[in-house]
Design a protein around this motif. Sequence first.
Motif, PDB file in Angstrom:
ATOM      1  N   UNK A  43      19.270-110.339   9.571  1.00 53.44           N
ATOM      2  CA  UNK A  43      20.343-110.268   9.318  1.00 53.44           C
ATOM      3  C   UNK A  43      21.117-109.520  10.006  1.00 53.44           C
ATOM      4  N   UNK A  44      21.960-108.922  11.315  1.00 56.52           N
ATOM      5  CA  UNK A  44      22.277-107.952  11.930  1.00 56.52           C
ATOM      6  C   UNK A  44      23.727-107.939  11.461  1.00 56.52           C
ATOM      7  N   UNK A  45      24.277-107.007  10.446  1.00 51.90           N
ATOM      8  CA  UNK A  45      25.610-106.721  10.683  1.00 51.90           C
ATOM      9  C   UNK A  45      27.067-106.636  10.996  1.00 51.90           C
ATOM     10  N   UNK A  46      27.694-107.009  11.037  1.00 46.62           N
ATOM     11  CA  UNK A  46      29.065-106.262  12.841  1.00 46.62           C
ATOM     12  C   UNK A  46      29.111-104.622  12.664  1.00 46.62           C
ATOM     13  N   UNK A  64      22.241-121.261  -0.035  1.00 44.88           N
ATOM     14  CA  UNK A  64      23.564-120.988  -0.517  1.00 44.88           C
ATOM     15  C   UNK A  64      24.371-121.028   0.194  1.00 44.88           C
ATOM     16  N   UNK A  65      24.343-120.444   1.611  1.00 45.82           N
ATOM     17  CA  UNK A  65      25.160-120.681   2.469  1.00 45.82           C
ATOM     18  C   UNK A  65      26.010-122.388   2.859  1.00 45.82           C
ATOM     19  N   UNK A  66      24.684-122.964   3.163  1.00 46.49           N
ATOM     20  CA  UNK A  66      25.034-123.872   3.225  1.00 46.49           C
ATOM     21  C   UNK A  66      25.557-124.383   2.369  1.00 46.49           C
ATOM     22  N   UNK A  67      25.472-124.708   1.329  1.00 50.92           N
ATOM     23  CA  UNK A  67      25.589-125.460  -0.336  1.00 50.92           C
ATOM     24  C   UNK A  67      27.529-125.438  -0.323  1.00 50.92           C
ATOM     25  N   UNK A 173      27.250-113.102   7.864  1.00 52.00           N
ATOM     26  CA  UNK A 173      26.091-113.859   8.987  1.00 52.00           C
ATOM     27  C   UNK A 173      25.876-115.754   9.173  1.00 52.00           C
ATOM     28  N   UNK A 174      25.260-114.993   7.672  1.00 54.69           N
ATOM     29  CA  UNK A 174      25.194-116.798   7.742  1.00 54.69           C
ATOM     30  C   UNK A 174      26.163-118.389   7.792  1.00 54.69           C
ATOM     31  N   UNK A 175      26.996-117.844   7.245  1.00 58.50           N
ATOM     32  CA  UNK A 175      28.336-118.499   7.447  1.00 58.50           C
ATOM     33  C   UNK A 175      28.409-118.061   8.990  1.00 58.50           C
ATOM     34  N   UNK A 176      28.184-117.726  10.121  1.00 59.95           N
ATOM     35  CA  UNK A 176      27.725-118.065  11.388  1.00 59.95           C
ATOM     36  C   UNK A 176      28.929-117.538  12.588  1.00 59.95           C
ATOM     37  N   UNK A 245      30.674-122.927  12.741  1.00 56.81           N
ATOM     38  CA  UNK A 245      29.605-123.612  12.015  1.00 56.81           C
ATOM     39  C   UNK A 245      28.889-124.359  12.558  1.00 56.81           C
ATOM     40  N   UNK A 246      28.363-124.716  14.206  1.00 54.68           N
ATOM     41  CA  UNK A 246      27.191-124.125  14.532  1.00 54.68           C
ATOM     42  C   UNK A 246      25.956-123.920  14.642  1.00 54.68           C
ATOM     43  N   UNK A 247      26.129-122.468  14.507  1.00 53.03           N
ATOM     44  CA  UNK A 247      25.770-120.510  14.688  1.00 53.03           C
ATOM     45  C   UNK A 247      25.503-120.974  12.930  1.00 53.03           C
ATOM     46  N   UNK A 248      26.334-121.521  11.903  1.00 50.41           N
ATOM     47  CA  UNK A 248      25.849-121.297  10.637  1.00 50.41           C
ATOM     48  C   UNK A 248      24.538-122.517  10.244  1.00 50.41           C
TER      49      UNK A 248
END
Length: 299
Positions: A43-46, A64-67, A173-176, A245-248
Amino acid sequence: MAARRRGRRKALAVLIGVCVVLALVSYLAVRFIRSATPDECTAHGPDGTTVTLDLDQASHAATIAAVAHARGLPERAVTIALATAIQESKLRNLTYGDRDSLGLFQQRPSQGWGSPAQIRDPAYASGRFFDALVKVPDYLGLPLTEAAQQVQHSGYPEAYAQHEDMAATLADVLTGREGPALNCTVSGADPAPSDAGSGAAGAVSEAGGRVAAAVRREFGGAPAALPATGGNSVSYPIATDQTSTGWSLALWLVCHATELHATSVTFDGRRWSSTTADRGWTHTAPDPGRTGTLAVALG
């Protein structure tokens, strides 16, 4: 005396020989390990930070992010949950722990968290963690370690803080929010189980149905899968104002590519493929007919 010296020289020669053999074995082992492409996600942070996980860890982080998404929880809740799971299990679904602790969050059946089987279900365990977290007064305004401790009641309450930066990068990242900021190297998705007998036109294939069910269970009920036009694939319509949401969802699919038998994920003009994962997310040719659609192809 001479015999003793000869014995010492012989022992020294044997020792040197053993060292040479061990060095050669070590060299070949390292060379072999480095020549193989590891299955992992980065994962690459901003802010330029990176976090690298193996596929097992990445799939649990994505769950975890999906739930959290399914429950409409903010990114801060994801950060708290990820930091907690990193401390408690290193994002592993453990079969052991202190006393009867189990799973990602080391929850205890004897303390009412659920049955052992339930706690070892990452989606269930994540949901139970969030159930408790949202009951903590002003949990979003508390320091991370305080919010986590009020859920976990750990003997080491300050330990969660050391993982906050890593967890914040993963949550971001995982929240898109950062688009295709996570890439996974997958050596190859296993072939999906046979779809024999499920080839009716317009129907989601058997393998596609399993993917759709997994998405509904972890990511929530929306968006709904579109009917497939043929072959093993699943598509999701993504509203133009729901790109994150799509990216997540896209990143969730990539993190679970092995278990879902996903060979490619396409969204927002980018495509990830398990056969070209070392190239990262590549640009795709514009397809006006599929604008706003997330598509996952299955092996």
